[in-house]
Design a protein around this motif. Structure first.
Motif, PDB file in Angstrom:
ATOM      1  N   TYR A  70       0.841  -1.212   0.000  1.00  0.00           N
ATOM      2  CA  TYR A  70       0.000   0.000   0.000  1.00  0.00           C
ATOM      3  C   TYR A  70       0.869   1.253   0.000  1.00  0.00           C
ATOM      4  CZ  TYR A  70      -2.790   3.806   1.918  1.00  0.00           C
ATOM      5  OH  TYR A  70      -3.369   5.020   2.134  1.00  0.00           O
ATOM      6  N   ARG A  71       1.944   1.234   0.781  1.00  0.00           N
ATOM      7  CA  ARG A  71       2.852   2.381   0.802  1.00  0.00           C
ATOM      8  C   ARG A  71       3.446   2.623  -0.582  1.00  0.00           C
ATOM      9  NH1 ARG A  71       8.338   2.585   1.091  1.00  0.00           N
ATOM     10  NH2 ARG A  71       9.262   4.546   1.833  1.00  0.00           N
ATOM     11  N   ALA A  72       3.855   1.549  -1.270  1.00  0.00           N
ATOM     12  CA  ALA A  72       4.409   1.686  -2.615  1.00  0.00           C
ATOM     13  C   ALA A  72       3.366   2.251  -3.578  1.00  0.00           C
ATOM     14  CB  ALA A  72       4.918   0.334  -3.105  1.00  0.00           C
ATOM     15  N   ILE A  73       2.123   1.774  -3.458  1.00  0.00           N
ATOM     16  CA  ILE A  73       1.055   2.266  -4.326  1.00  0.00           C
ATOM     17  C   ILE A  73       0.792   3.745  -4.079  1.00  0.00           C
ATOM     18  CG2 ILE A  73      -1.431   2.094  -4.763  1.00  0.00           C
ATOM     19  CD1 ILE A  73      -1.160  -0.922  -4.315  1.00  0.00           C
ATOM     20  N   ASP A  74       0.781   4.135  -2.822  1.00  0.00           N
ATOM     21  CA  ASP A  74       0.536   5.536  -2.491  1.00  0.00           C
ATOM     22  C   ASP A  74       1.635   6.428  -3.051  1.00  0.00           C
ATOM     23  OD1 ASP A  74      -0.915   7.614  -1.251  1.00  0.00           O
ATOM     24  OD2 ASP A  74       0.489   7.607   0.428  1.00  0.00           O
ATOM     25  N   ILE A  75       2.890   5.977  -2.943  1.00  0.00           N
ATOM     26  CA  ILE A  75       4.001   6.756  -3.499  1.00  0.00           C
ATOM     27  C   ILE A  75       3.879   6.842  -5.014  1.00  0.00           C
ATOM     28  CG2 ILE A  75       6.510   6.783  -3.813  1.00  0.00           C
ATOM     29  CD1 ILE A  75       6.763   5.483  -1.066  1.00  0.00           C
ATOM     30  N   PHE A  76       3.506   5.744  -5.650  1.00  0.00           N
ATOM     31  CA  PHE A  76       3.350   5.731  -7.107  1.00  0.00           C
ATOM     32  C   PHE A  76       2.254   6.707  -7.538  1.00  0.00           C
ATOM     33  CE2 PHE A  76       1.644   4.241 -11.107  1.00  0.00           C
ATOM     34  CZ  PHE A  76       2.783   3.935 -11.840  1.00  0.00           C
ATOM     35  N   LEU A  77       1.126   6.690  -6.855  1.00  0.00           N
ATOM     36  CA  LEU A  77       0.031   7.601  -7.208  1.00  0.00           C
ATOM     37  C   LEU A  77       0.415   9.055  -6.976  1.00  0.00           C
ATOM     38  CD1 LEU A  77      -3.024   5.640  -5.739  1.00  0.00           C
ATOM     39  CD2 LEU A  77      -2.275   5.763  -8.129  1.00  0.00           C
ATOM     40  N   LYS A  78       1.183   9.313  -5.938  1.00  0.00           N
ATOM     41  CA  LYS A  78       1.630  10.682  -5.667  1.00  0.00           C
ATOM     42  C   LYS A  78       2.599  11.158  -6.736  1.00  0.00           C
ATOM     43  CE  LYS A  78       3.579  13.551  -1.990  1.00  0.00           C
ATOM     44  NZ  LYS A  78       4.136  13.553  -0.599  1.00  0.00           N
ATOM     45  N   ALA A  79       3.455  10.239  -7.234  1.00  0.00           N
ATOM     46  CA  ALA A  79       4.439  10.610  -8.262  1.00  0.00           C
ATOM     47  C   ALA A  79       3.818  10.690  -9.647  1.00  0.00           C
ATOM     48  CB  ALA A  79       5.586   9.608  -8.262  1.00  0.00           C
ATOM     49  N   HIS A  80       2.623  10.131  -9.817  1.00  0.00           N
ATOM     50  CA  HIS A  80       1.939  10.154 -11.116  1.00  0.00           C
ATOM     51  C   HIS A  80       0.546  10.754 -10.913  1.00  0.00           C
ATOM     52  CE1 HIS A  80       5.004   7.009 -11.344  1.00  0.00           C
ATOM     53  NE2 HIS A  80       5.024   7.182 -12.644  1.00  0.00           N
ATOM     54  N   ASN A  92      -1.414  12.515 -12.698  1.00  0.00           N
ATOM     55  CA  ASN A  92      -2.303  12.681 -13.849  1.00  0.00           C
ATOM     56  C   ASN A  92      -3.054  11.404 -14.223  1.00  0.00           C
ATOM     57  OD1 ASN A  92      -1.464  15.384 -14.165  1.00  0.00           O
ATOM     58  ND2 ASN A  92       0.330  14.734 -15.355  1.00  0.00           N
ATOM     59  N   LEU A  93      -2.968  10.393 -13.408  1.00  0.00           N
ATOM     60  CA  LEU A  93      -3.693   9.153 -13.712  1.00  0.00           C
ATOM     61  C   LEU A  93      -5.186   9.355 -13.511  1.00  0.00           C
ATOM     62  CD1 LEU A  93      -1.392   6.508 -11.935  1.00  0.00           C
ATOM     63  CD2 LEU A  93      -1.372   7.206 -14.339  1.00  0.00           C
ATOM     64  N   ASP A  94      -5.983   8.771 -14.412  1.00  0.00           N
ATOM     65  CA  ASP A  94      -7.436   8.856 -14.239  1.00  0.00           C
ATOM     66  C   ASP A  94      -7.906   7.753 -13.290  1.00  0.00           C
ATOM     67  OD1 ASP A  94      -7.478   6.465 -15.694  1.00  0.00           O
ATOM     68  OD2 ASP A  94      -7.813   7.512 -17.597  1.00  0.00           O
ATOM     69  N   GLU A  95      -9.205   7.719 -13.057  1.00  0.00           N
ATOM     70  CA  GLU A  95      -9.772   6.785 -12.085  1.00  0.00           C
ATOM     71  C   GLU A  95      -9.505   5.327 -12.469  1.00  0.00           C
ATOM     72  OE1 GLU A  95     -12.184   6.026  -8.550  1.00  0.00           O
ATOM     73  OE2 GLU A  95     -11.161   7.795  -9.362  1.00  0.00           O
ATOM     74  N   ILE A  96      -9.649   5.023 -13.746  1.00  0.00           N
ATOM     75  CA  ILE A  96      -9.434   3.639 -14.198  1.00  0.00           C
ATOM     76  C   ILE A  96      -7.987   3.229 -14.011  1.00  0.00           C
ATOM     77  CG2 ILE A  96      -9.500   2.116 -16.205  1.00  0.00           C
ATOM     78  CD1 ILE A  96     -11.865   3.698 -17.242  1.00  0.00           C
ATOM     79  N   GLU A  97      -7.055   4.120 -14.333  1.00  0.00           N
ATOM     80  CA  GLU A  97      -5.640   3.812 -14.174  1.00  0.00           C
ATOM     81  C   GLU A  97      -5.271   3.642 -12.704  1.00  0.00           C
ATOM     82  OE1 GLU A  97      -3.647   5.981 -18.071  1.00  0.00           O
ATOM     83  OE2 GLU A  97      -4.098   7.186 -16.286  1.00  0.00           O
ATOM     84  N   ARG A  98      -5.849   4.479 -11.858  1.00  0.00           N
ATOM     85  CA  ARG A  98      -5.572   4.337 -10.419  1.00  0.00           C
ATOM     86  C   ARG A  98      -6.135   3.025  -9.877  1.00  0.00           C
ATOM     87  NH1 ARG A  98      -8.068   8.509  -7.465  1.00  0.00           N
ATOM     88  NH2 ARG A  98      -9.188   9.250  -9.287  1.00  0.00           N
ATOM     89  N   SER A 144      -8.634   5.246   4.180  1.00  0.00           N
ATOM     90  CA  SER A 144      -9.981   5.820   4.192  1.00  0.00           C
ATOM     91  C   SER A 144      -9.970   7.329   4.037  1.00  0.00           C
ATOM     92  CB  SER A 144     -10.698   5.440   5.492  1.00  0.00           C
ATOM     93  OG  SER A 144     -10.050   6.023   6.611  1.00  0.00           O
ATOM     94  N   GLN A 145      -8.803   7.967   4.316  1.00  0.00           N
ATOM     95  CA  GLN A 145      -8.691   9.417   4.195  1.00  0.00           C
ATOM     96  C   GLN A 145      -7.778   9.835   3.043  1.00  0.00           C
ATOM     97  OE1 GLN A 145      -7.231  10.608   8.025  1.00  0.00           O
ATOM     98  NE2 GLN A 145      -9.065   9.960   9.118  1.00  0.00           N
ATOM     99  N   ASN A 146      -7.370   8.874   2.239  1.00  0.00           N
ATOM    100  CA  ASN A 146      -6.411   9.139   1.165  1.00  0.00           C
ATOM    101  C   ASN A 146      -7.162   9.546  -0.105  1.00  0.00           C
ATOM    102  OD1 ASN A 146      -4.309   9.192  -0.649  1.00  0.00           O
ATOM    103  ND2 ASN A 146      -3.402   7.265   0.052  1.00  0.00           N
ATOM    104  N   LYS A 147      -7.025  10.784  -0.509  1.00  0.00           N
ATOM    105  CA  LYS A 147      -7.731  11.288  -1.672  1.00  0.00           C
ATOM    106  C   LYS A 147      -7.144  10.770  -2.988  1.00  0.00           C
ATOM    107  CE  LYS A 147      -9.112  15.600   0.589  1.00  0.00           C
ATOM    108  NZ  LYS A 147      -9.054  17.097   0.532  1.00  0.00           N
ATOM    109  N   ARG A 148      -5.913  10.240  -2.920  1.00  0.00           N
ATOM    110  CA  ARG A 148      -5.306   9.735  -4.147  1.00  0.00           C
ATOM    111  C   ARG A 148      -5.866   8.376  -4.558  1.00  0.00           C
ATOM    112  NH1 ARG A 148      -0.960  12.379  -1.605  1.00  0.00           N
ATOM    113  NH2 ARG A 148      -0.485  10.541  -0.356  1.00  0.00           N
ATOM    114  N   LEU A 149      -6.426   7.648  -3.621  1.00  0.00           N
ATOM    115  CA  LEU A 149      -6.946   6.316  -3.924  1.00  0.00           C
ATOM    116  C   LEU A 149      -8.277   6.415  -4.656  1.00  0.00           C
ATOM    117  CD1 LEU A 149      -6.243   4.382  -0.610  1.00  0.00           C
ATOM    118  CD2 LEU A 149      -4.904   4.358  -2.709  1.00  0.00           C
ATOM    119  N   PRO A 150      -8.562   5.458  -5.514  1.00  0.00           N
ATOM    120  CA  PRO A 150      -9.883   5.426  -6.144  1.00  0.00           C
ATOM    121  C   PRO A 150     -10.967   5.147  -5.103  1.00  0.00           C
ATOM    122  CG  PRO A 150      -8.634   3.434  -6.671  1.00  0.00           C
ATOM    123  CD  PRO A 150      -7.687   4.366  -5.994  1.00  0.00           C
TER     124      PRO A 150
END
Length: 573
Positions: free
Chosen positions: A403-413, A415-421, A442-448
């Motif tokens: 989950y930590r790796a995913i969160d870092i990836f989403l933060k570094a990218h 411009n991903l849309d909902e489907i990509e996330r 539950s409070q992470n806005k980067r997650l779909p």
């Protein structure tokens, strides 16, 4: 111009040196011997007395009075010929481990052997080899190194083989019974050319040397000859900007491939960080696929000992600024997983249900590694998911590191849309997050939205069942797994209904902005809209987990609060 100047310097020095022991003779010189750019004024009768080769040149010459002889192809060049000429004149000079092999080859070339003259140069050099040079490891190594420019004559005279035999024997003895503190036989062998070094290593293997002994010799040799490539184990070394087809790169590529070919059969003989550095060097130098495949297999066999830093060494360029092609990482992890599956089948176990301790360790390391590389823009979704999916689901006790790796990836990218996330998050099981990770999710806005709903819904299920919150531990067992799957299906259906409600709300907002009267709209659409809301209400009523509880959710407008969804302990919208 420079060559002529250097040639003149060598010529004058040669004449000056020979003048010290030739011009002292009362008889004038009658022949000039040319060796490369150097000329030696000598006496025929002195040379003929010791050298059968020079005698033949003079006798067989068509010139009645031969005054010039060219011996530019003599082994060792002008310096060695000068010593051979001194020997012919009876002038003393020192035979050392550095010049004994060239002198022996020159004696053979000049035919200064015992067959032509007793106590000749060949015999003197043979005595030195046997009595001095080849009695120690250091002497044998120095003589062997000096043979590099004397091939193939040095091999024909068995000098190379004798040196290899002595060096391998002394090295094995020193490795098994150290007589020096600290032992420096490893350093002594590392001065050899790769071909001669390979001969010594092969001879040591034939003598039964231990794999760890061979490994130590290879590591020391590699760190000396490829210092800029393998000495830095951090992955952030100096820049390596030589073009791919330069002479330096070609030489280093051949050297690396030769070293890999000498690796002992025991794949666990080398530390994994050394193998990772070798593989990174192979990638940079564009070594053969056979070389890289051999290193990948060796790393995958002992992958349970790998650290995040070791994997990072493979992943980054020497300046640490960009990622390599991660294909080697994928092959290594895939090879390890296949090995674990084979072992599980051999032990009559279920790999999906039961994973070894090594597999759990590797899974944790790989997840932490993904967290380190997730911030780099070159890492796309397919590469990220490709590595994450190599680890079996059962190998992860919890998915916090992933989950930590995913969160870092989403933060570094961003411009991903909902489907990509959602595609990125598909490698993670939200139900295997610890309590702290679920709270964060539950409070992470980067997650779909789907992942957030899973995290929220899981906590609500725990509250409903009255279970105590066990932080960091995930429920297990067939019954719990089946229940969770049903809950996930329920959440997905809730999400679909929420999407329908959101669309309807947007539709009403657009109609109001266009100036249409809400009342008239309701009367015109009275035959259709109530039907939709009544069906939605019925579905929501069926899916409401609190319909048998104390909360009153009969008012749909209280549930569909799209502006502040996080204040509710549980919301089916």
């Amino acid at each position: 111009m420079a060559a002529s100047v250097n040639g003149g310097i060598r010529h004058s020095l040669a004449m000056e040196r020979t003048g010290q022991w030739v011009f002292s003779q009362e008889i004038p010189t009658d022949v000039v011997v040319r060796v490369d750019e150097a000329n030696f004024s000598l006496h025929k009768f002195m040379l003929v007395a010791k050298s059968n080769h020079i005698r033949k040149l003079i006798v067989e010459s068509k010139e009645p009075d031969l005054t010039r002889i060219d011996l530019s192809d003599i082994p060792g060049g002008p310096e060695i010929f000068e010593k051979a000429a001194k020997f012919c004149y009876g002038v003393n000079f020192e035979i050392t481990v550095h010049n004994v092999a060239p002198l022996r080859c020159a004696a053979e070339y000049l035919q200064m052997t015992e067959k032509y003259c007793t106590n000749n140069l060949a015999g003197r050099t043979e005595d030195f080899l046997a009595q001095v040079a080849l009695t120690s490891l250091s002497g044998a190594v120095v003589v062997l190194k000096s043979c590099q420019d004397l091939l193939p004559l040095a091999e024909d005279l068995k000098i190379v083989q004798r040196c290899v035999d002595v060096a391998s024997l002394k090295a094995c003895n020193e490795a098994n019974f150290p007589s020096r503190s600290p032992t420096n036989w490893l350093t002594e062998l590392s001065i050899l050319d790769i071909d001669f070094f390979g001969k010594v290593i092969s001879a040591m293997k034939q003598r039964g040397a231990k794999n760890l002994t061979i490994a130590s010799a290879l590591i020391t040799y590699t760190e000396r000859t490829l210092r800029d490539l393998v000495r830095d184990h951090s992955g952030t070394g100096t820049k390596f900007s030589d073009p791919g087809d330069s002479d330096v790169r070609i030489q280093q590529r051949k050297l690396l491939q030769s070293i890999v070919s000498l690796l002992p059969a025991e794949k666990a003989a080398f530390p994994i960080n050394f193998l990772c550095c070798l593989l990174r060097s192979a990638i940079v130098l564009k070594a053969s696929s056979t070389c890289k495949s051999e290193l990948e297999k060796r790393i995958s066999v002992i992958l349970e000992h790998v650290t995040v830093d070791d994997l990072l060494v493979l992943s980054f360029t020497y300046d640490g600024e960009r990622l390599f092609d991660l294909e080697s990482i994928r092959k290594i992890i895939s090879g390890f997983v296949e090995k674990e599956k084979s072992m599980a089948v051999f032990n009559a176990g279920d790999f999906k249900e039961m994973c070894s301790t090594a597999m759990h360790r590797v899974a944790k390391t790989v997840d932490a590694y993904l967290g380190e590389i997730a911030a780099y823009g070159e890492l796309n979704i397919s590469k990220f998911n490709g590595i994450a999916n190599l680890i079996p689901k059962g190998a992860r006790k919890v998915d916090d590191d992933l989950y930590r790796a995913i969160d870092i990836f989403l933060k570094a990218h961003p411009n991903l849309d909902e489907i990509e996330r959602e595609k990125v998050c598909s490698v993670m099981d939200p139900l295997k997050l610890s309590y702290e990770a679920r709270v964060h999710a539950s409070q992470n806005k980067r997650l779909p939205v789907q992942i957030v709903l899973h995290a929220l819904y899981y906590d609500q299920l725990k509250l409903r069942s009255g279970a105590d919150e066990d932080r960091g531990v995930v429920e297990s067992g067939p019954a719990a797994s089946s229940q969770l799957q049903n809950d996930v299906s329920l959440v997905r259906e809730n999400e679909a209904l929420r999407a329908e409600l959101t669309k309807m709300k947007l539709l009403f907002t657009d109609i109001q902005k266009s100036g249409t009267v809400v009342g008239s709209t309701s009367s015109r659409g009275g035959s259709r809209k109530p039907t939709f809301f009544s069906s939605v209400s019925k579905k929501l009523g069926k899916l409401n987990p609190f319909k048998h509880g104390s909360k009153d959710t009969s008012n749909l407008e209280d549930i569909v609060d799209l502006t502040k969804p996080r204040r509710r302990r549980f919301s089916i919208s």
